[in-house]
Design an enzyme around this catalytic site. Structure first.
Site, PDB file in Angstrom:
ATOM      1  N   HIS A 115      41.656  40.903  43.051  1.00 50.77           N
ATOM      2  CA  HIS A 115      41.294  40.402  41.730  1.00 50.77           C
ATOM      3  C   HIS A 115      39.915  40.955  41.410  1.00 50.77           C
ATOM      4  O   HIS A 115      39.275  41.577  42.262  1.00 50.77           O
ATOM      5  CB  HIS A 115      41.269  38.861  41.691  1.00 50.77           C
ATOM      6  CG  HIS A 115      40.189  38.263  42.526  1.00 50.77           C
ATOM      7  ND1 HIS A 115      40.306  38.081  43.873  1.00 50.77           N
ATOM      8  CD2 HIS A 115      38.944  37.824  42.211  1.00 50.77           C
ATOM      9  CE1 HIS A 115      39.206  37.548  44.359  1.00 50.77           C
ATOM     10  NE2 HIS A 115      38.343  37.383  43.369  1.00 50.77           N
ATOM     11  N   GLU A 134      34.875  44.510  42.031  1.00 48.38           N
ATOM     12  CA  GLU A 134      33.676  43.939  42.650  1.00 48.38           C
ATOM     13  C   GLU A 134      32.992  44.956  43.571  1.00 48.38           C
ATOM     14  O   GLU A 134      31.765  44.956  43.711  1.00 48.38           O
ATOM     15  CB  GLU A 134      34.056  42.664  43.411  1.00 48.38           C
ATOM     16  CG  GLU A 134      34.595  41.597  42.457  1.00 48.38           C
ATOM     17  CD  GLU A 134      35.096  40.342  43.157  1.00 48.38           C
ATOM     18  OE1 GLU A 134      34.559  39.987  44.224  1.00 48.38           O
ATOM     19  OE2 GLU A 134      36.023  39.704  42.625  1.00 48.38           O
TER      20      GLU A 134
HETATM   21 ZN    ZN Z   1      35.847  35.930  46.872  1.00 42.85          ZN
END
Ligand code: ZN
Length: 276
Positions: A115, A134
């Protein structure tokens, strides 16, 4: 040598399911101790390479996963939220290198617990037109602060994502994704030994400072709900690409912080909290 460690949870040895990484989940208590074991392996590797100062930032969900007493006594811990720089809180040019421990692949990748920062609310992110999650955003922001990311641990998908972003980063796969919630696990002891050895190896030569970043970068985010971009357009400097996508241009550390504000807006408009 001063070392910064950002530690997420989805890419920790042995963990494959939301029940392993979310407070209240059936195996969360076990998950947080597994998280401490991976971090401590990285701390031992850094110490072996000559680290004199190690800061660990708990970068997952409530950011209170690591129990302070479970952390290696040589490391200091940043714990809790909110934090203006979130997963990179406390990172600055005084650090010689950064490590990403327990990281995961971006939204849309077939990696364990993949995600990007939020559950389903963030569909895609681009940094200067390049798809990013990320991992890439942490690397680019650290570079903008003058700090190289030198090692990353996670599943094989997270490692591949790091290598595609910067092939010079040492990666340590601790599990091999079969799907988003299934993986073939590396034995825990072997994985932790690998983390310790590879971190020591990554730091065995003095890390080179990243070349000076471009003065400005452009961050674009596509949201699941059109309500989020509609609201974000009220922030000066935010422009629309389409009904789901907003963008903003600026220096990167500031842009990373602004993105944290966007996520808090998104969390207030949807039933999803940012959980990184
Ligand atoms: Zn995390």
């Amino acid at each position: 040598m001063r070392i910064y460690i950002s530690v997420d949870m989805e890419g920790i040895t042995g963990l494959v399911d939301a029940d392993d990484v979310q407070p209240g989940g059936r195996d969360y208590e076990r998950g947080r101790s597994m998280m401490a074991e991976d971090v401590n392996a990285a701390v031992r590797g850094a110490l072996a390479a000559g680290a004199t100062d190690i800061l660990v930032n708990d970068a997952h969900g409530p950011m209170r996963n690591l129990l302070p007493e479970a952390l290696h006594p040589a490391a200091r811990l940043v714990r809790g939220k909110p934090k203006q720089m979130g997963m990179l809180e406390g990172l600055g040019p005084e650090y010689d290198a950064a490590l990403c421990v327990g990281y995961h692949s971006r939204a849309g990748a077939l990696g364990v617990l993949s995600h990007s920062f939020m559950g389903h609310e963030i569909e895609d992110i681009w940094l200067d037109g390049r798809p990013v999650g990320e991992i890439g955003l942490a690397h680019a922001t650290a570079a903008a602060l003058g700090v190289p990311v030198v090692a990353l641990t996670g599943d094989d998908a997270a490692c591949a994502e790091m290598t595609a972003w910067d092939a010079s980063v040492v990666t340590v796969p601790v599990k091999y994704a079969h799907d988003r919630f299934a993986a073939r696990l590396r034995p825990a002891g072997e994985a932790r030994e690998a983390i310790e050895e590879e971190v020591a190896r990554a730091l065995s030569v003095p890390p080179a400072r990243p070349s000076a970043p471009a003065a400005e970068a452009t961050l674009a985010v596509r949201w699941q709900s059109a309500s989020v971009p509609a609201t974000l357009l009220g922030i000066p400097g935010v422009t629309a690409e389409d009904s789901r996508t907003v963008r903003s241009t600026g220096p990167l550390p500031a842009l990373y912080r602004l993105f944290g504000v966007w996520m808090r807006v998104a969390a207030s408009l949807t039933d999803q909290r940012p959980y990184c």
